[in-house]
Structures are given as C-alpha cells and as structure tokens.
Design an enzyme around this catalytic site. Structure first.
Site, PDB file in Angstrom:
ATOM      1  N   LYS A  22       0.831  -1.217   0.000  1.00 29.92           N
ATOM      2  CA  LYS A  22       0.000   0.000   0.000  1.00 29.92           C
ATOM      3  C   LYS A  22       0.862   1.261   0.000  1.00 29.92           C
ATOM      4  O   LYS A  22       0.643   2.185  -0.793  1.00 29.92           O
ATOM      5  CB  LYS A  22      -0.913  -0.015   1.225  1.00 29.92           C
ATOM      6  CG  LYS A  22      -1.618   1.313   1.526  1.00 29.92           C
ATOM      7  CD  LYS A  22      -2.442   1.203   2.795  1.00 29.92           C
ATOM      8  CE  LYS A  22      -3.131   2.520   3.124  1.00 29.92           C
ATOM      9  NZ  LYS A  22      -2.287   3.445   3.880  1.00 29.92           N
ATOM     10  N   ASN A  23       1.860   1.318   0.899  1.00 30.18           N
ATOM     11  CA  ASN A  23       2.633   2.551   1.043  1.00 30.18           C
ATOM     12  C   ASN A  23       3.526   2.827  -0.166  1.00 30.18           C
ATOM     13  O   ASN A  23       3.832   3.983  -0.458  1.00 30.18           O
ATOM     14  CB  ASN A  23       3.458   2.507   2.326  1.00 30.18           C
ATOM     15  CG  ASN A  23       2.582   2.601   3.569  1.00 30.18           C
ATOM     16  OD1 ASN A  23       1.461   3.092   3.508  1.00 30.18           O
ATOM     17  ND2 ASN A  23       3.081   2.115   4.688  1.00 30.18           N
ATOM     18  N   ARG A  97      -4.925  10.512   2.980  1.00 31.25           N
ATOM     19  CA  ARG A  97      -3.648  11.110   3.347  1.00 31.25           C
ATOM     20  C   ARG A  97      -2.629  11.032   2.201  1.00 31.25           C
ATOM     21  O   ARG A  97      -1.840  11.938   2.003  1.00 31.25           O
ATOM     22  CB  ARG A  97      -3.079  10.443   4.603  1.00 31.25           C
ATOM     23  CG  ARG A  97      -1.745  11.057   4.977  1.00 31.25           C
ATOM     24  CD  ARG A  97      -1.407  10.980   6.428  1.00 31.25           C
ATOM     25  NE  ARG A  97      -0.219  11.779   6.702  1.00 31.25           N
ATOM     26  CZ  ARG A  97      -0.219  13.035   7.068  1.00 31.25           C
ATOM     27  NH1 ARG A  97      -1.354  13.666   7.230  1.00 31.25           N
ATOM     28  NH2 ARG A  97       0.899  13.684   7.294  1.00 31.25           N
ATOM     29  N   ASP A 121      -5.560   7.875   8.909  1.00 32.17           N
ATOM     30  CA  ASP A 121      -5.742   7.356  10.261  1.00 32.17           C
ATOM     31  C   ASP A 121      -5.678   8.454  11.312  1.00 32.17           C
ATOM     32  O   ASP A 121      -4.872   9.380  11.208  1.00 32.17           O
ATOM     33  CB  ASP A 121      -4.651   6.323  10.590  1.00 32.17           C
ATOM     34  CG  ASP A 121      -4.843   5.023   9.824  1.00 32.17           C
ATOM     35  OD1 ASP A 121      -5.997   4.701   9.534  1.00 32.17           O
ATOM     36  OD2 ASP A 121      -3.843   4.371   9.523  1.00 32.17           O
ATOM     37  N   ASP A 321       4.120   0.721  11.807  1.00 35.66           N
ATOM     38  CA  ASP A 321       2.868   0.105  11.374  1.00 35.66           C
ATOM     39  C   ASP A 321       2.676  -1.299  11.933  1.00 35.66           C
ATOM     40  O   ASP A 321       1.568  -1.838  11.877  1.00 35.66           O
ATOM     41  CB  ASP A 321       2.798   0.058   9.848  1.00 35.66           C
ATOM     42  CG  ASP A 321       2.484   1.412   9.235  1.00 35.66           C
ATOM     43  OD1 ASP A 321       2.053   2.299   9.979  1.00 35.66           O
ATOM     44  OD2 ASP A 321       2.677   1.585   8.021  1.00 35.66           O
ATOM     45  N   MET A 343       6.449   7.383  17.448  1.00 32.88           N
ATOM     46  CA  MET A 343       6.099   8.323  16.373  1.00 32.88           C
ATOM     47  C   MET A 343       4.709   8.919  16.490  1.00 32.88           C
ATOM     48  O   MET A 343       4.493  10.073  16.140  1.00 32.88           O
ATOM     49  CB  MET A 343       6.269   7.644  15.015  1.00 32.88           C
ATOM     50  CG  MET A 343       7.711   7.289  14.705  1.00 32.88           C
ATOM     51  SD  MET A 343       7.899   6.778  12.994  1.00 32.88           S
ATOM     52  CE  MET A 343       9.624   6.283  13.002  1.00 32.88           C
TER      53      MET A 343
END
Length: 436
Positions: A22-23, A97, A121, A321, A343
């Site tokens: 996904k990223n 995002r 998120d 993640d 983070m």
C-alpha cells in the site's frame, strides 16, 4: 457500515500471498503525473485507499486502463490542473492522506500544486512541514488558507536545485521532494532522507523513466534535474506490513502458515523482532514458513536479563505500522514486553479493547504499554469492538481469531483501507469469518 463476525480459537493452515505494498503504491501512483507518456504498474493492491487515489488521478484527467488484476496503464498527457481548485477536489483529496504526494509531481511539471488537509488514520498529529519546506527550498512559494485548510505551492519560473537537510526522515515528505526535484534545474541534495524500500522503489522507477537519482538506499540522496521523463513498467513490492500481520496471525492462532513471495531482502528487522518474541520463522526460498506454536512462544530478554523493549524507528529500524501487531502477539507470549510507540501519540489507545478481552496490559502513557503475556493459559474472550484505524483494526481481528467465542468488529472499512479481500483470504486458510 459493514461488520465482521469471527468465530475464534480455530487453528489455520495453508498458504497466503501478500498483496502489493500500500505505502509504495501511494507513491508510485503519484509519480505517473511526472510524464505525459504511458506508465504500466503491476501488483497494485485492490484496497480502498489505493482505489480512491486512482479515482482522484482519473478526475485530474489521467487516462487509466485496467490490464488485468492489479495491473494498470496510466497516461497523464492531458492533466486538468484546474480541477485542483474545485470544491470536488477539496472533498476528494481531503479523504486520503496519500493525496499529499500529488503536490510534488504537479509542482515539478506544471508549476503549481494544491491539496486540502489530508485525511487518513487518526493516530495523532502528522505534520506536513517537511513537505512544504522542501518545496520552498526548491524555489516554490507557499500559501495556506486557514479557513478551509487548503495548502498551495507555486513556482511560475520553475524549480531550482538546492541542498537541504530534512528536519525529519519523513517517507512521504522525502518522496514528495524527490518527485519535485527530478525536473528541477540543477542538482539537489537531500540529507536525512528516508530510505525505506518503498522509497527506493520510487527512485528506481523514476530512474527507469530517465531521472538521475543517486544514493538510493542511503539517507543522502542526490538528484540531477532533467528536462523531462518518459514512460516505464514497474512492479510493486509485497506489503511488508501485511507480511508482519500474517506472522502475528500464525503465532496467535497457533497455526501452520506459509507466506509466499515475501521479498526477504526488503523485510529489514521484521523477522528478527518476531523471533525476539519467541516465534519460529523459517526461510524457504523467498517464502516464510511458520510452524504451529502448540507449546506457545517464549519472549527473549535483553542480555542483562531486563524486560524486552520493542520500539519503532525510521528505516532500517522497525516500522511503526507493525507495533500494534506485536502488542497483540505479546498478550499470549511467555514473558513480558514493553512496547514503545515513539512516532504517533494516539496509536496505542486501542488497547482498552484488548483489556476488555482479558489481556494484561498497562498503558503507561500515550507512547508506552507493558504487556504481561498469558502463555495461552488464559484465552482472550470474544467481544464486540470497533476498528479505529487500519493497523489497530487488523490487530483486533487477529485477537478475535484467537479468542474464545464469536466476536464482532464494526467499522471494518478501516481494515478494508489497507487489506485486500481479507475475509476471503482468511477463509481460504480455514478461518471462520463472515462479512455482514
């Protein structure tokens, strides 16, 4: 809104193939805006966030052709930059995002880029300063409308290469700045750049298009600007976060699972972190084999015997993640673990749902939680819960699959944002999960 009904406590068995990352896909899809020529991308995951971005590109005027499952051809030869200032775009861009990464390529190629405050998120503050400071260093002018939270950058005379030190190793920030710099005049150096495998993939793709990016895989990138880029064909890596999710699922349900085609060289610390929790992972070619942990798994302490601490860090550190997955897995370990989420200050707030299921967790503050493992002597119990974000959602799903009884998970659209057909794929290896 959809729900999952899950009958837990069942051991699973079989093979599962991770989806495309996904990223990485979010970055790669934005990069198609850098050229008027055709770009073919393979292994694109069929998930909500990616499909939203593809729709946004289509509304911008990008021609999109589906070649087959996970394969698309994009051609941005008639981009409608005016769409960026419409109310429709403000609504569409604000729901995702990843839409922030269209700004860099649009600024590079058309001299301007706009974006509403991006969604995503709700895991704490996620600043955009790194992106826009990078654009300003390249000569762009920045403006921000506080009333409707609308950001804009413009460079009517083009971008000029620059030396810059990023204030944080932001993955999306680095990606955005690199995409802007590849068409700037002169040389750009970016120090404290992110160096995740997905960013490396973006740089390799742009080099295949004719860009000149060097230092790939390090935290110092050098970009020699070129006048234009051409087309290419690119394949997206398997999703490392999904791979970590399947490892956690196998451990918690004491299942024998093989994860296929994982791209071991791009997993970094992920296998070692799970091994610290006592989970057995075997490398078989490019697959991960996880045997059934019928006798549970023993947490390894530090050399001096102190409690194991697992924390996140920029690559090559452990990805944030997967901390939610690690936390859930630790609830049934033999031993105790301190989870330190550095983070994002809201990412651990889902632990109240695990505590309701019987997990022994002490939330020390927004960033730290101590997990006291049950060693499977006390099973989690089924409950009804709601998914607050993608990663907490999959963690709660794993907890439900290991729990005694039938659980209900609401707001499963959050899970669908990051995991492709997850209920179908879980049923294929024996899970009892129904979408309603």
């Amino acid at each position: 809104m959809g729900i999952f009904k899950i009958e837990g406590g069942i051991s699973l068995k079989g093979e599962i193939t991770p989806q495309g990352a996904k990223n990485e896909a979010l970055q790669i899809l934005c990069a198609v805006l850098l050229t008027p020529e055709k770009v073919i991308i393979n292994n694109i995951p069929d998930i909500i966030d990616i499909n939203k971005l593809i729709t946004l590109l289509g509304n911008l005027g990008v021609k999109i052709q589906k070649n087959g499952p996970g394969s698309f051809t994009f051609q941005a030869d008639e981009v409608n930059v005016g769409y960026l200032e419409t109310e429709a775009f403000k609504k569409e861009g604000g729901s995702l995002r990843g839409s922030i990464m269209i700004v860099g390529p649009l600024l590079a190629r058309f001299g301007k880029g706009y974006i509403p405050k991006p969604g995503g998120d709700k895991i704490g503050r996620r600043r955009l300063d790194t992106h826009f400071e990078g654009f300003i260093n390249l000569g762009a002018k920045f403006r921000y409308n506080k009333e409707d939270h609308f950001y804009g950058v413009e460079a009517t005379d083009g971008l000029i290469g620059s030396d810059m030190l990023l204030d944080e190793a932001s993955v999306t920030g680095t990606a955005n700045i690199v995409m802007a710099a590849v068409l700037a005049k002169g040389k750009t150096t970016i120090y404290n750049a992110a160096c995740e495998p997905y960013l490396q993939q973006l740089c390799k793709m742009m080099n295949a298009m004719g860009a000149k990016v060097s230092g790939i895989g390090s935290n110092l990138l050098t970009i020699e600007g070129v006048e234009s880029l051409g087309g290419c064909t690119h394949r997206i890596l398997p999703d490392m976060v999904e791979i970590g999710s399947w490892i956690g699922l196998a451990a918690m349900t004491r299942s024998e699972i093989t994860i296929k085609d994982v791209s071991w060289e791009n997993l970094g610390l992920i296998p070692n972190v799970f091994r610290k929790l006592g989970i057995t992972l075997e490398k078989k070619g490019d697959d991960i084999y996880i045997p059934s942990h019928k006798d549970g798994y023993q947490v390894k302490t530090d050399i001096d015997g102190s409690i194991l601490t697992i924390s996140d860090a920029p690559w090559p550190g452990f990805t944030p993640d997967l901390l939610s997955i690690v936390l859930v897995v630790a609830t049934q370990a033999r031993g105790d673990v301190l989870i330190h989420q550095k983070m994002f200050e809201s990412r651990l707030f889902f632990v109240d749902k695990l505590i309701d299921m019987g997990a022994k967790i002490i939330l020390c503050d927004p960033h730290r939680a101590v997990v006291i493992g049950h060693d499977f002597k006390s099973r989690l119990k089924a409950t009804t819960m709601s998914s607050p974000d993608i990663r907490a959602g999959i963690s709660l799903l794993i907890a439900a699959l290991s729990a005694k009884g039938t659980s209900t998970i609401q707001n499963i659209e959050q899970i669908d944002r990051g995991y492709e057909r997850i209920d179908e794929r879980l049923r294929a290896i024996g899970a009892k999960i129904v979408r309603a």
